[in-house]
Design an enzyme around this catalytic site. Structure first.
Site, short mmCIF file in Angstrom:
data_model
loop_
_atom_site.label_atom_id
_atom_site.label_comp_id
_atom_site.label_asym_id
_atom_site.label_seq_id
_atom_site.Cartn_x
_atom_site.Cartn_y
_atom_site.Cartn_z
N GLY A 48 -2.56 2.41 -13.45
CA GLY A 48 -1.60 1.56 -12.75
C GLY A 48 -0.92 0.51 -13.59
O GLY A 48 0.22 0.15 -13.33
N GLU A 103 -4.06 -6.01 -15.36
CA GLU A 103 -4.17 -5.21 -14.14
C GLU A 103 -2.86 -5.37 -13.37
O GLU A 103 -2.21 -6.41 -13.46
CB GLU A 103 -5.39 -5.74 -13.39
CG GLU A 103 -5.84 -5.05 -12.16
CD GLU A 103 -6.05 -3.56 -12.22
OE1 GLU A 103 -5.06 -2.84 -12.47
OE2 GLU A 103 -7.15 -3.08 -11.97
N ASP A 107 -7.24 -6.17 -5.43
CA ASP A 107 -7.45 -6.05 -3.99
C ASP A 107 -8.81 -6.67 -3.67
O ASP A 107 -8.94 -7.89 -3.60
CB ASP A 107 -7.37 -4.55 -3.65
CG ASP A 107 -7.32 -4.28 -2.17
OD1 ASP A 107 -8.30 -4.59 -1.48
OD2 ASP A 107 -6.31 -3.72 -1.68
N PHE A 156 -0.02 -1.94 1.66
CA PHE A 156 -0.21 -0.89 0.66
C PHE A 156 1.12 -0.72 -0.08
O PHE A 156 2.15 -0.45 0.52
CB PHE A 156 -0.63 0.44 1.29
CG PHE A 156 -1.02 1.43 0.23
CD1 PHE A 156 -2.27 1.38 -0.35
CD2 PHE A 156 -0.09 2.37 -0.23
CE1 PHE A 156 -2.62 2.26 -1.37
CE2 PHE A 156 -0.43 3.25 -1.25
CZ PHE A 156 -1.70 3.19 -1.82
N ASP A 163 0.48 3.70 -7.30
CA ASP A 163 0.67 5.06 -6.83
C ASP A 163 0.23 5.28 -5.39
O ASP A 163 -0.61 4.56 -4.85
CB ASP A 163 -0.12 6.04 -7.70
CG ASP A 163 -1.62 5.90 -7.49
OD1 ASP A 163 -2.14 4.79 -7.71
OD2 ASP A 163 -2.27 6.88 -7.08
N ARG A 169 4.67 6.11 -9.13
CA ARG A 169 4.42 5.09 -10.16
C ARG A 169 5.70 4.71 -10.90
O ARG A 169 5.82 3.63 -11.46
CB ARG A 169 3.42 5.60 -11.21
CG ARG A 169 2.01 5.83 -10.70
CD ARG A 169 1.09 6.05 -11.89
NE ARG A 169 -0.17 6.68 -11.53
CZ ARG A 169 -1.24 6.03 -11.10
NH1 ARG A 169 -1.22 4.73 -10.96
NH2 ARG A 169 -2.35 6.68 -10.82
#
Ligand code: IMP
Ligand code: MG
Length: 181
Positions: A48, A103, A107, A156, A163, A169
C-alpha cells in the site's frame, strides 16, 4: 472525476491528488527539519505504501535509504484479523540508524505495532511512524504515530496505493465506498 462506479460499487472522491500532494509535502518538510544531518532508513510497508513512498522521497533532502517490508494481517478480509506475519523482511542493518516506518493508512494499529516493536528490538538510534492517512477513531492498540498527513473518518478507502482486493491502487485520488458486507 468525483464519482465513479466500478464492479457495481459506488466510489466517491474523498481526497484529491492536490490535497494528497500537500499532505506529502508537509510531511517531507517536517522530516527534512527533524532529521537534518542524520542517517535515515525508510521502511516502506508493501504494498500500500509504494505510491506514498515514491512521492515522499522526491521531497526529501535528508540522506536516506529505502527498505521494504511486507506484512500480512488482513488476507482478503477488510477488517484486521489481528494476526501479523512477515512475508518479506528488510535487508539493511538498522543498528544505530534513524528509522522511519512509512505506511499509507493506519486503522486498528495492529500491523504497525508489530512492526514498530520488531524494528525497535534491532537496536536502531530511533524508530518513528509516518502515515499519510490515520483512521484514529479505529485504533485498537496504542502505537506512537509521529507524522500524520491527514486524520480521516472511518471509511473504506481506495486509490493512491490503497486497494480493494488488489485493485484501484493506481488511482491518483483517494475514493471511499461504503463498507461492503
Ligand atoms: P491495521 O493493522 O488495522 O492498522 O491495518 C492497516 C492496514 O490495513 C493498512 O496498511 C492497509 O493495508 C489496510 N487498510 C486499512 N484501512 C484500509 C482502507 O480503508 N482501504 C484499504 N486498505 C486499508
Ligand atoms: Mg492493503
Amino acid at each position: 472525476m468525483d464519482y465513479m462506479v466500478l464492479d457495481n460499487k459506488n466510489f466517491t472522491k474523498y481526497l484529491s491528488k492536490h490535497e494528497i500532494e500537500a499532505a506529502v509535502i508537509s510531511i517531507a518538510n517536517r522530516i527534512n527539519t527533524d532529521y537534518e544531518g542524520k542517517q535515515v532508513i525508510l521502511v516502506s510497508v508493501l504494498k500500500g505504501a509504494i505510491i506514498f513512498t515514491a512521492d515522499l522521497v522526491r521531497h526529501l533532502k535528508v540522506d536516506h535509504e529505502v527498505e521494504f517490508v511486507r506484512l500480512s494481517s488482513y488476507g482478503k478480509a477488510r477488517t484486521s484479523s489481528g494476526t501479523v506475519t512477515i512475508l518479506k523482511d528488510i535487508h539493511a542493518d538498522i543498528r544505530g540508524k534513524h528509522v522511519l516506518i512509512l505506511e499509507e493508512i493506519i486503522d486498528s494499529g495492529r500491523t504497525l505495532k508489530f512492526l514498530f516493536e520488531r524494528l525497535k528490538a534491532s537496536g536502531p538510534a530511533s524508530v518513528e511512524i509516518v502515515t499519510l492517512l490515520d483512521k484514529s477513531s479505529k485504533r485498537v492498540v496504542d502505537v506512537p504515530v509521529k507524522y500524520v498527513g491527514r486524520t480521516i473518518d472511518d471509511q473504506f478507502l481506495v486509490g493512491y496505493g490503497l486497494d480493494l482486493e488488489e485493485h484501484c491502487r493506481n488511482l491518483p485520488d483517494v475514493y471511499y465506498l461504503k463498507y461492503p458486507n
